[in-house]
Design an enzyme around this catalytic site. Sequence first.
Site, PDB file in Angstrom:
ATOM      1  N   ALA A 292      18.472  19.279 -10.880  1.00  0.00           N
ATOM      2  CA  ALA A 292      19.654  19.046 -10.056  1.00  0.00           C
ATOM      3  C   ALA A 292      20.447  20.296  -9.685  1.00  0.00           C
ATOM      4  CB  ALA A 292      20.586  18.056 -10.765  1.00  0.00           C
ATOM      5  N   GLY A 293      20.266  21.405 -10.423  1.00  0.00           N
ATOM      6  CA  GLY A 293      21.088  22.572 -10.131  1.00  0.00           C
ATOM      7  C   GLY A 293      20.759  23.205  -8.784  1.00  0.00           C
ATOM      8  N   ASP A 342      15.416  19.516 -20.395  1.00  0.00           N
ATOM      9  CA  ASP A 342      14.165  20.057 -19.878  1.00  0.00           C
ATOM     10  C   ASP A 342      13.385  18.937 -19.204  1.00  0.00           C
ATOM     11  OD1 ASP A 342      11.642  21.113 -19.413  1.00  0.00           O
ATOM     12  OD2 ASP A 342      11.468  22.071 -21.371  1.00  0.00           O
ATOM     13  N   ASP A 359      13.107  18.473  -7.015  1.00  0.00           N
ATOM     14  CA  ASP A 359      13.151  19.671  -6.156  1.00  0.00           C
ATOM     15  C   ASP A 359      12.858  20.845  -7.079  1.00  0.00           C
ATOM     16  OD1 ASP A 359      13.614  21.642  -4.337  1.00  0.00           O
ATOM     17  OD2 ASP A 359      15.756  21.272  -4.111  1.00  0.00           O
ATOM     18  N   CYS A 412      11.594  24.464  -1.787  1.00  0.00           N
ATOM     19  CA  CYS A 412      12.113  25.332  -0.731  1.00  0.00           C
ATOM     20  C   CYS A 412      11.113  26.465  -0.516  1.00  0.00           C
ATOM     21  CB  CYS A 412      13.486  25.883  -1.098  1.00  0.00           C
ATOM     22  SG  CYS A 412      14.287  26.705   0.306  1.00  0.00           S
TER      23      CYS A 412
END
Length: 477
Positions: A292-293, A342, A359, A412
Amino acid sequence: MSEQSRRPRNPGKPYRRPQKDPVRMLAFEALRAVDERDAYANLVLPPLLRKAREKGNFDGRDAALATELVYGTLRRQGTYDAVIAACVDRPLREVDPPVLDVLSLGVHQLLGTRIPTHAAVSASVELARVVLGDGRAKFVNAVLRKVAQQDLDGWLEQVAPPYDEDPEDHLAVVHSHPRWVVSALWDSLGGGRAGIEDLLEADNERPEVTLVARPGRSTADELLDALGDEAALPGRWSPYAVRLTEGGEPGAIDAVREGRAGVQDEGSQLVALALANAPLDGPDKVWLDGCAGPGGKAALLAALAAERGAALLASEKQPHRAGLVAKALAGNPGPYQVIAADGTRPPWRPGTFDRVLMDVPCTGLGALRRRPEARWRRRPDDLEGFAPLQRGLLRTALDSVRVGGVVGYATCSPHLAETRAVVDDILKHYDGGSAELIDARPLLPGVPALGDGPDVQLWPHLHGTDAMYLALIRRTA
């Protein structure tokens, strides 16, 4: 040191103390931080600009020039290195890094801006006198005078190999990307010369700042009204996106300051929206963001989940990044929880979630517009380091979703080793049940050039977004 030794060598020409140019000093300081500390310019530059404004005598035009000098120099570093190498009598590795930074700043002013030649040279030499001393300033002066003898096209004609002889090396020099990155992007993009040149050129353009209005908390219309017609436009594809056309300071907008909106690339918004809108078999009550970061996608997912009465668990391995996620989600009206865990050894039970986003950490080759220095730091062997983690996280995602639920695997990076190779490998060897790819393209309505599917690859030159990749996978057993 004797009094005699401190006197100028030429008694007929009085010594002049070098003058500090605050704009170029700031740009040099930012480049040194990027080089010495592996810092990112987008994190280093804002506090330097803020500090300069607080001191006074540093206005918006100064900030714009400093920003252009830093980012322009970093984006074109490969091209400028080739030009500088043609103007010095030693390998670049033997030129001290601070000297090379001053030279690169000077070359960018000469070849990449409209700053007059005499001003670019004299300002760079003056900067060299301040930060390097008079002796090395003479070296800087000599090199930049050689550079000034040709424009950028002339230099590219000289330093780039002909396209017909070595296409990848030609593109690498002309468009300032490492050769291996050119090759990887070309493999992923496919097609001929025009497409890859458009992509590499887009990587060297300054990206728009894009905002996201978090559903149920703000709207795109609210942001547009706050910014005004001349400063902002609606997003191209996301109904929650607003593009800033004149830069600006997002933190000055009430909705952003209050956390009801945020800064988020439109590609990231589309990934979250596609996962949220994917059809499910069965209930839709519990969602997971497994990496999530720093919290942008999690905040959008939490807002979308809240509108449906669903809850979001946002998990991030690094505690300090989990703190950023918690800050991004603060004030969300629906139920959510943020944990530091983790993702390859999750604390939740298998089959818990209806929707899962992973992601995953990657090389970041899809965001080179925003982090131009990343192209020079990454190496091909970085892919081997990320591969086990990416596969482990996708395996966890499939374990974590219930039968009939959907996983979104996102990166990304458009590198095939981080996208389709990971998905194909896990689907082929997944032993926790069975799963199948579903077509993500209908879940990005109105977005053109999405390829043959079922996965989706966005591109800066085609979509105006970061090069986000998304595969949607339904757990079938």
